[in-house]
Design a protein around this motif. Structure first.
Motif, PDB file in Angstrom:
ATOM      1  N   UNK A 219      18.591  36.633  28.143  1.00  0.00           N
ATOM      2  CA  UNK A 219      18.317  35.220  27.915  1.00  0.00           C
ATOM      3  C   UNK A 219      17.654  35.057  26.558  1.00  0.00           C
ATOM      4  N   UNK A 220      17.733  33.859  25.962  1.00  0.00           N
ATOM      5  CA  UNK A 220      17.043  33.636  24.682  1.00  0.00           C
ATOM      6  C   UNK A 220      15.556  33.946  24.818  1.00  0.00           C
ATOM      7  N   UNK A 221      14.981  34.529  23.767  1.00  0.00           N
ATOM      8  CA  UNK A 221      13.594  34.970  23.842  1.00  0.00           C
ATOM      9  C   UNK A 221      12.919  34.821  22.486  1.00  0.00           C
ATOM     10  N   UNK A 222      11.680  34.323  22.492  1.00  0.00           N
ATOM     11  CA  UNK A 222      10.897  34.224  21.264  1.00  0.00           C
ATOM     12  C   UNK A 222      10.589  35.603  20.718  1.00  0.00           C
ATOM     13  N   UNK A 223      10.494  35.711  19.396  1.00  0.00           N
ATOM     14  CA  UNK A 223      10.144  36.994  18.783  1.00  0.00           C
ATOM     15  C   UNK A 223       8.832  37.552  19.320  1.00  0.00           C
ATOM     16  N   UNK A 345       8.380  29.545  26.821  1.00  0.00           N
ATOM     17  CA  UNK A 345       9.441  30.544  26.814  1.00  0.00           C
ATOM     18  C   UNK A 345      10.814  29.919  27.027  1.00  0.00           C
ATOM     19  N   UNK A 346      10.932  29.052  28.018  1.00  0.00           N
ATOM     20  CA  UNK A 346      12.195  28.336  28.213  1.00  0.00           C
ATOM     21  C   UNK A 346      12.290  27.160  27.240  1.00  0.00           C
ATOM     22  N   UNK A 347      11.306  26.276  27.278  1.00  0.00           N
ATOM     23  CA  UNK A 347      11.220  25.178  26.303  1.00  0.00           C
ATOM     24  C   UNK A 347      10.293  25.641  25.177  1.00  0.00           C
ATOM     25  N   UNK A 348      10.815  25.690  23.965  1.00  0.00           N
ATOM     26  CA  UNK A 348      10.075  26.260  22.840  1.00  0.00           C
ATOM     27  C   UNK A 348       9.958  25.238  21.723  1.00  0.00           C
ATOM     28  N   UNK A 349       8.779  25.168  21.115  1.00  0.00           N
ATOM     29  CA  UNK A 349       8.569  24.280  19.972  1.00  0.00           C
ATOM     30  C   UNK A 349       9.225  24.862  18.725  1.00  0.00           C
ATOM     31  N   UNK A 350       9.862  24.020  17.964  1.00  0.00           N
ATOM     32  CA  UNK A 350      10.568  24.469  16.761  1.00  0.00           C
ATOM     33  C   UNK A 350       9.606  24.987  15.700  1.00  0.00           C
ATOM     34  N   UNK A 351       8.476  24.331  15.554  1.00  0.00           N
ATOM     35  CA  UNK A 351       7.448  24.710  14.589  1.00  0.00           C
ATOM     36  C   UNK A 351       6.152  24.911  15.350  1.00  0.00           C
ATOM     37  N   UNK A 352       5.345  25.906  14.953  1.00  0.00           N
ATOM     38  CA  UNK A 352       4.126  26.147  15.720  1.00  0.00           C
ATOM     39  C   UNK A 352       3.115  25.017  15.578  1.00  0.00           C
ATOM     40  N   UNK A 441      16.518  19.566  31.414  1.00  0.00           N
ATOM     41  CA  UNK A 441      17.273  19.092  30.256  1.00  0.00           C
ATOM     42  C   UNK A 441      17.107  20.023  29.067  1.00  0.00           C
ATOM     43  N   UNK A 442      15.897  20.520  28.852  1.00  0.00           N
ATOM     44  CA  UNK A 442      15.625  21.326  27.659  1.00  0.00           C
ATOM     45  C   UNK A 442      15.445  22.808  27.979  1.00  0.00           C
ATOM     46  N   UNK A 443      16.003  23.227  29.104  1.00  0.00           N
ATOM     47  CA  UNK A 443      15.984  24.645  29.472  1.00  0.00           C
ATOM     48  C   UNK A 443      16.623  25.485  28.367  1.00  0.00           C
ATOM     49  N   UNK A 444      15.913  26.509  27.934  1.00  0.00           N
ATOM     50  CA  UNK A 444      16.390  27.443  26.904  1.00  0.00           C
ATOM     51  C   UNK A 444      16.682  26.735  25.588  1.00  0.00           C
ATOM     52  N   UNK A 445      15.933  25.675  25.291  1.00  0.00           N
ATOM     53  CA  UNK A 445      16.155  24.951  24.038  1.00  0.00           C
ATOM     54  C   UNK A 445      14.891  24.934  23.187  1.00  0.00           C
ATOM     55  N   UNK A 446      15.099  24.700  21.910  1.00  0.00           N
ATOM     56  CA  UNK A 446      14.016  24.595  20.946  1.00  0.00           C
ATOM     57  C   UNK A 446      13.908  23.135  20.539  1.00  0.00           C
ATOM     58  N   UNK A 447      12.722  22.541  20.718  1.00  0.00           N
ATOM     59  CA  UNK A 447      12.586  21.102  20.560  1.00  0.00           C
ATOM     60  C   UNK A 447      11.367  20.759  19.709  1.00  0.00           C
ATOM     61  N   UNK A 448      11.116  19.465  19.568  1.00  0.00           N
ATOM     62  CA  UNK A 448      10.003  18.956  18.767  1.00  0.00           C
ATOM     63  C   UNK A 448       9.139  18.017  19.605  1.00  0.00           C
ATOM     64  N   UNK A 449       7.997  17.651  19.043  1.00  0.00           N
ATOM     65  CA  UNK A 449       7.145  16.663  19.702  1.00  0.00           C
ATOM     66  C   UNK A 449       7.883  15.349  19.880  1.00  0.00           C
TER      67      UNK A 449
END
Length: 549
Positions: A219-223, A345-352, A441-449
């Motif tokens: 599955x997609x995973x953060x570094x 992990x599943x829903x991830x912020x695009x920028x920290x 909706x945002x499972x395994x996606x990279x999103x923003x505020x």
């Protein structure tokens, strides 16, 4: 887990904070921009990592390689990868050719002799070695942990969130890009075990006194979630079976002398999963299974290999962060770190800078678990109690493009914001549906505020934009002002956001009343006295001058 600890209460560091926090007045450097921005040399999408690492415990030395499979987003004559400058690059191979490269701080600019064209899939192989950064106080500062257990066996782990996964292996070290799968092969002295993310695919004893442990996550995973855990572990397992869901494998790796304590403590996993399945949906990484690994540091949300170091105690190292006693009914690290599997992990912020998406929702998951087990009233009491560690010192959202987080308030102020929004919804059925729809909706996606704000805003008629804006982009919470003019009590909001408006529930003569203050003065009914008014402060996180009237 944050690098800069906010000592909001003098004896207690804030829990489970990532390792980097921007500081007010910080001057950002070129190194910050190289790490935090998406430059032309980073115009590629990582597809796979194949990480091979040998760990030599006595020398605190690692060596190995990473094959980075990627797809170019545009023509790519030069490619940026990241590896801390104290680590040596032995060689970089592309299409069977050794490549030239230039280093600038922790960024490595690779000259692709044969440029990769837009849309083309390709790979490079990076060989490297060195003594990686050792954490002084993991997980609050990033790095390796080289310890020995009570039996004298090596016990080694790594925690790098915020500081950067590139402190120990070469990668595209930006949160916006996740490999879709990772094969992690770690060679350790025979007699020790390595536990990494996903499932164990092979174990091979080599001829030189080392054993290779190969783990794969699909599955997609953060570094920063890609890890190794080395120790003399023992393993036990269980299975979560739920109607209408796939079976979830539960695996536990602990030190042998803690086996019986772990079997008892980890019984909390199943009721936690029952709760999170109900409120957030199915565990996001069923294919990779769920694992708790005992670590020589407190804990981290490493995907499908959650780090556990709470010493088999209730609360947060035996303490209750809320001061209510409710926090001593459950194991903080099990609940909080597992909540991250959905949020972070599943829903991830695009920028920290948007890490509140990880930490605010995960901190709220603590209250969700309390509500599932002990009821809403105790959950509200807990949420109110954890306000004691909120500083309101600077905005929750950090600065974009420079690898900068905002205030550590992203945790408990974030969870209080979500509780406030739930109260604005004033419809628990709608709230839980919206929250579950968000995770689905945002499972395994990279999103923003902005995506998060819009999602929760569109579910109701009340405009939540000023609410999000005040709580996330300004340091202070809104102040509900009262005054008396000619024996009439008036009220309004004082906030940083222009024309701020938000409904709030108050008690007038013990009867709950919803009012919608704005930035203009409004009056309560005639005959109401200040002593008749009480804010419903368990449902709303606001300030008020009511007590001064």
């Amino acid at each position: 887990m944050k690098r800069l600890i906010l000592l909001i209460i003098p004896f207690l560091a804030l829990p489970n904070f990532a390792q980097v926090l921007s500081q007010e007045g910080r001057i950002y450097t070129e190194a910050d921009t190289l790490r935090g921005s998406l430059r032309a040399e980073r115009a590629y999408d990582v597809l796979k990592y194949h990480l091979k690492v040998r760990v030599e415990p006595e020398e605190r030395y690692i060596s190995g390689s990473n094959t980075i499979t990627f797809e170019a987003g545009k023509q790519l004559p030069v490619m940026q990868i990241d590896l801390f400058e104290n680590m040596k690059i032995d060689s970089i191979i592309h299409r069977n050719e050794k490549l030239d490269y230039n280093r600038k701080f922790n960024a490595v600019f690779v000259d692709l002799k044969q440029p990769v064209q837009k849309g083309e899939r390709d790979s490079i192989l990076v060989f490297y070695s060195g003594n990686p950064l050792v954490a002084k106080n993991a997980p609050w500062d990033g790095g390796f942990v080289f310890e020995k257990d009570n039996n004298g066996d090596h016990w080694i782990a790594v925690a790098v969130q915020g500081t950067g996964a590139s402190l120990w292996y070469p990668n595209k070290d930006h949160q916006s890009d996740e490999p879709q799968e990772v094969l992690t092969e770690v060679e350790v002295p025979t007699g020790l075990m390595n536990v990494s993310n996903g499932r164990l695919v092979s174990q091979k004893e080599l001829e030189d006194g080392y054993t290779r442990w190969s783990w794969k996550v699909i599955n997609p995973i953060n570094n920063y979630n890609i890890v190794l855990n080395i120790g003399n572990y023992v393993h036990f397992s269980d299975t979560l079976k739920k109607d209408n869901y796939r079976n979830l494998d539960l695996d536990y790796y602990v030190l042998p002398y803690n086996l019986e304590k772990a079997k008892k403590q980890f019984e909390e996993v199943k009721p936690m999963m029952d709760c999170f399945y109900e409120k957030f949906g199915e565990y996001p990484f069923v294919e990779d299974g769920f694992t708790l690994v005992e670590t020589p540091y407190l804990g981290m949300e490493h995907q499908s290999a959650v780090a556990y170091g709470n010493h088999y105690m209730k609360g947060y190292l035996g303490r209750d962060l809320s001061g209510t006693g409710i926090g001593l009914k459950w194991d903080f690290i099990i609940i909080h770190e597992t909540g991250h599997e959905w949020f972070g992990n599943s829903i991830t912020a695009r920028d920290i800078a948007d890490m509140w998406i990880h930490e605010g929702f995960t901190s709220y998951s603590e209250a969700v678990y309390i509500e599932c087990r002990w009821g809403k009233e105790e959950a509200l009491e807990y949420i109110k109690g954890i306000r004691s560690v909120i500083a309101n010192d600077k905005p929750i959202i950090g600065e974009y493009g420079v690898n900068s987080e905002g205030s550590g308030d992203m945790y408990f102020k974030g969870s209080n914001l979500l509780n406030t929004i739930r109260s604005i919804y004033n419809d628990d059925q709608l709230w839980w549906k919206t929250l579950r729809d968000y995770t689905t909706t945002y499972r395994h996606q990279i999103i923003t505020t902005e995506i998060t704000e819009e999602f929760f805003n569109k579910a109701i008629t009340v405009d939540l934009k000023p609410v999000f804006d005040q709580y996330l982009r300004h340091a202070a919470v809104p102040l509900l002002q009262f005054r008396i003019v000619e024996d009439r009590v008036s009220y309004r909001w004082q906030a940083d956001v222009k024309n701020f408006e938000m409904p709030v529930d108050i008690f007038v003569k013990n009867k709950e009343l919803r009012i919608t203050p704005t930035s203009s003065w409004q009056q309560l009914p005639a005959g109401v006295k200040p002593n008749d008014i009480r804010i419903n402060d368990r449902k709303y996180y606001i300030n008020s001058n009511l007590s001064s009237l």
